[in-house]
Design a protein around this motif. Structure first.
Motif, PDB file in Angstrom:
ATOM      1  N   VAL A  29       0.829  -1.202   0.000  1.00 37.65           N
ATOM      2  CA  VAL A  29       0.000   0.000   0.000  1.00 37.65           C
ATOM      3  C   VAL A  29       0.868   1.259   0.000  1.00 37.65           C
ATOM      4  N   ARG A  40      -4.153   4.784   7.063  1.00 36.64           N
ATOM      5  CA  ARG A  40      -5.602   4.536   7.121  1.00 36.64           C
ATOM      6  C   ARG A  40      -5.871   3.027   7.211  1.00 36.64           C
ATOM      7  N   GLU A  41      -5.115   2.223   6.453  1.00 32.45           N
ATOM      8  CA  GLU A  41      -5.288   0.772   6.487  1.00 32.45           C
ATOM      9  C   GLU A  41      -4.889   0.207   7.853  1.00 32.45           C
ATOM     10  N   ARG A  44      -7.740   0.867  10.169  1.00 31.40           N
ATOM     11  CA  ARG A  44      -8.848  -0.039   9.865  1.00 31.40           C
ATOM     12  C   ARG A  44      -8.584  -1.428  10.443  1.00 31.40           C
ATOM     13  N   GLN A  45      -7.352  -1.914  10.318  1.00 31.88           N
ATOM     14  CA  GLN A  45      -7.002  -3.230  10.835  1.00 31.88           C
ATOM     15  C   GLN A  45      -7.159  -3.292  12.350  1.00 31.88           C
TER      16      GLN A  45
END
Length: 167
Positions: A29, A40-41, A44-45
Protein backbone atom coordinates in the motif's frame (compact mmCIF):
# COMPACT_ATOMS: atom_id res chain seq x y z
CA UNK A 1 1.84 -39.61 -2.01
CA UNK A 2 1.24 -38.39 1.58
CA UNK A 3 4.90 -37.35 1.98
CA UNK A 4 4.71 -35.11 -1.10
CA UNK A 5 1.42 -33.65 0.14
CA UNK A 6 3.09 -32.79 3.44
CA UNK A 7 6.04 -31.15 1.68
CA UNK A 8 3.70 -29.22 -0.62
CA UNK A 9 1.65 -28.02 2.36
CA UNK A 10 4.80 -26.95 4.23
CA UNK A 11 6.02 -25.02 1.18
CA UNK A 12 2.67 -23.24 0.83
CA UNK A 13 2.73 -22.25 4.51
CA UNK A 14 6.32 -21.02 4.21
CA UNK A 15 5.47 -18.96 1.12
CA UNK A 16 2.47 -17.40 2.88
CA UNK A 17 4.61 -16.54 5.91
CA UNK A 18 7.30 -15.01 3.69
CA UNK A 19 4.71 -12.88 1.87
CA UNK A 20 3.37 -11.71 5.23
CA UNK A 21 6.83 -10.74 6.51
CA UNK A 22 7.73 -8.91 3.29
CA UNK A 23 4.43 -7.03 3.39
CA UNK A 24 5.05 -6.04 6.99
CA UNK A 25 8.53 -4.77 6.17
CA UNK A 26 7.38 -2.77 3.15
CA UNK A 27 3.62 -2.87 2.64
CA UNK A 28 2.47 -2.70 -0.95
CA UNK A 29 0.00 0.00 0.00
CA UNK A 30 2.94 2.37 0.59
CA UNK A 31 4.40 1.70 -2.83
CA UNK A 32 1.06 2.03 -4.59
CA UNK A 33 -0.95 4.59 -2.65
CA UNK A 34 1.37 6.37 -0.22
CA UNK A 35 1.63 7.02 3.48
CA UNK A 36 -1.85 8.35 4.17
CA UNK A 37 -3.53 5.28 2.67
CA UNK A 38 -1.11 3.02 4.53
CA UNK A 39 -1.87 4.62 7.89
CA UNK A 40 -5.60 4.54 7.12
CA UNK A 41 -5.29 0.77 6.49
CA UNK A 42 -3.44 0.28 9.80
CA UNK A 43 -6.24 2.09 11.63
CA UNK A 44 -8.85 -0.04 9.87
CA UNK A 45 -7.00 -3.23 10.83
CA UNK A 46 -6.87 -2.20 14.51
CA UNK A 47 -10.62 -1.55 14.55
CA UNK A 48 -11.42 -4.75 12.65
CA UNK A 49 -9.54 -6.79 15.28
CA UNK A 50 -11.76 -5.27 17.96
CA UNK A 51 -8.87 -3.46 19.66
CA UNK A 52 -10.94 -0.35 20.30
CA UNK A 53 -12.20 2.64 18.38
CA UNK A 54 -9.73 4.48 16.16
CA UNK A 55 -10.42 8.08 15.24
CA UNK A 56 -8.34 8.97 12.20
CA UNK A 57 -7.59 12.52 11.10
CA UNK A 58 -5.31 11.88 8.14
CA UNK A 59 -4.15 14.62 5.81
CA UNK A 60 -2.83 13.64 2.40
CA UNK A 61 0.96 13.94 2.72
CA UNK A 62 2.01 12.32 -0.55
CA UNK A 63 5.08 10.06 -0.60
CA UNK A 64 7.66 11.72 1.63
CA UNK A 65 11.18 10.29 1.96
CA UNK A 66 10.34 9.56 5.61
CA UNK A 67 7.41 7.36 4.56
CA UNK A 68 8.83 4.02 5.87
CA UNK A 69 9.80 5.59 9.21
CA UNK A 70 6.41 7.24 9.78
CA UNK A 71 4.55 4.09 8.71
CA UNK A 72 6.57 1.91 11.12
CA UNK A 73 5.93 4.44 13.88
CA UNK A 74 2.17 4.36 13.23
CA UNK A 75 2.18 0.55 13.26
CA UNK A 76 4.17 0.36 16.52
CA UNK A 77 2.17 3.04 18.31
CA UNK A 78 -1.21 1.60 17.30
CA UNK A 79 -0.07 -1.85 18.43
CA UNK A 80 1.12 -0.46 21.76
CA UNK A 81 -2.21 1.31 22.36
CA UNK A 82 -4.04 -2.00 22.17
CA UNK A 83 -1.45 -4.38 23.56
CA UNK A 84 0.05 -2.42 26.46
CA UNK A 85 -2.19 0.57 27.10
CA UNK A 86 -5.48 -1.37 26.86
CA UNK A 87 -6.95 1.74 25.24
CA UNK A 88 -10.59 1.91 24.20
CA UNK A 89 -10.17 5.00 22.00
CA UNK A 90 -7.11 5.90 19.95
CA UNK A 91 -6.77 9.07 17.90
CA UNK A 92 -4.26 9.10 15.07
CA UNK A 93 -3.35 12.26 13.17
CA UNK A 94 -1.12 12.66 10.14
CA UNK A 95 -0.23 16.04 8.64
CA UNK A 96 2.45 17.90 6.77
CA UNK A 97 3.74 20.87 8.75
CA UNK A 98 6.15 22.95 6.72
CA UNK A 99 8.94 20.67 5.55
CA UNK A 100 8.07 17.83 7.97
CA UNK A 101 5.48 15.10 8.35
CA UNK A 102 3.93 14.87 11.82
CA UNK A 103 2.26 11.75 13.20
CA UNK A 104 0.43 11.90 16.53
CA UNK A 105 -1.09 8.89 18.26
CA UNK A 106 -3.06 9.51 21.47
CA UNK A 107 -4.85 6.91 23.57
CA UNK A 108 -7.05 6.78 26.66
CA UNK A 109 -5.16 3.81 28.07
CA UNK A 110 -3.38 3.13 31.33
CA UNK A 111 -0.37 5.32 30.57
CA UNK A 112 3.16 4.81 31.86
CA UNK A 113 6.22 6.66 33.12
CA UNK A 114 8.27 7.56 30.00
CA UNK A 115 11.48 7.57 32.06
CA UNK A 116 11.12 3.78 32.32
CA UNK A 117 11.53 3.16 28.56
CA UNK A 118 15.24 2.33 29.01
CA UNK A 119 14.36 -0.20 31.74
CA UNK A 120 11.76 -1.81 29.48
CA UNK A 121 14.32 -2.08 26.66
CA UNK A 122 16.75 -3.78 29.06
CA UNK A 123 13.97 -6.25 29.94
CA UNK A 124 13.56 -7.17 26.26
CA UNK A 125 10.63 -4.89 25.31
CA UNK A 126 12.29 -3.04 22.46
CA UNK A 127 9.38 -1.60 20.46
CA UNK A 128 9.16 1.97 21.74
CA UNK A 129 12.88 2.20 22.52
CA UNK A 130 13.76 0.97 19.05
CA UNK A 131 11.38 3.49 17.51
CA UNK A 132 13.01 6.31 19.50
CA UNK A 133 16.43 5.28 18.21
CA UNK A 134 15.26 5.01 14.58
CA UNK A 135 13.54 8.40 14.62
CA UNK A 136 16.58 10.04 16.20
CA UNK A 137 19.01 8.34 13.79
CA UNK A 138 17.06 9.71 10.81
CA UNK A 139 17.10 13.26 12.19
CA UNK A 140 13.49 13.33 13.33
CA UNK A 141 11.95 14.03 16.73
CA UNK A 142 9.77 11.93 19.00
CA UNK A 143 7.92 13.23 22.04
CA UNK A 144 6.28 10.85 24.52
CA UNK A 145 3.74 12.42 26.88
CA UNK A 146 2.34 9.92 29.35
CA UNK A 147 1.76 9.23 33.02
CA UNK A 148 0.18 6.28 34.83
CA UNK A 149 -3.59 6.54 34.70
CA UNK A 150 -3.91 9.26 32.05
CA UNK A 151 -3.14 7.71 28.68
CA UNK A 152 -0.34 8.40 26.25
CA UNK A 153 0.31 10.82 23.40
CA UNK A 154 3.28 10.22 21.12
CA UNK A 155 4.25 12.70 18.43
CA UNK A 156 6.71 11.67 15.74
CA UNK A 157 8.10 14.40 13.51
CA UNK A 158 10.02 13.46 10.38
CA UNK A 159 13.36 14.98 9.53
CA UNK A 160 13.17 18.14 7.40
CA UNK A 161 12.40 17.35 3.82
CA UNK A 162 13.34 20.04 1.30
CA UNK A 163 10.60 20.86 -1.19
CA UNK A 164 12.86 19.80 -4.06
CA UNK A 165 12.87 16.14 -2.92
CA UNK A 166 9.22 15.73 -1.91
CA UNK A 167 7.56 13.07 -4.02
Amino acid sequence: DPALDAVHSALQQTAALLRSVVTELHPQVLAQLGLTAGVRELARQVESRGQGEVIADLEEVGKPESEPLIYRAARELLANAGKHAHATVVTIRLARVGDRVVLTVADDGVGFDPSLVADRVAAGHIGLGSLLVRVDAMGGDMDVDSAPGRGTTVTVTSPPEPASVRR
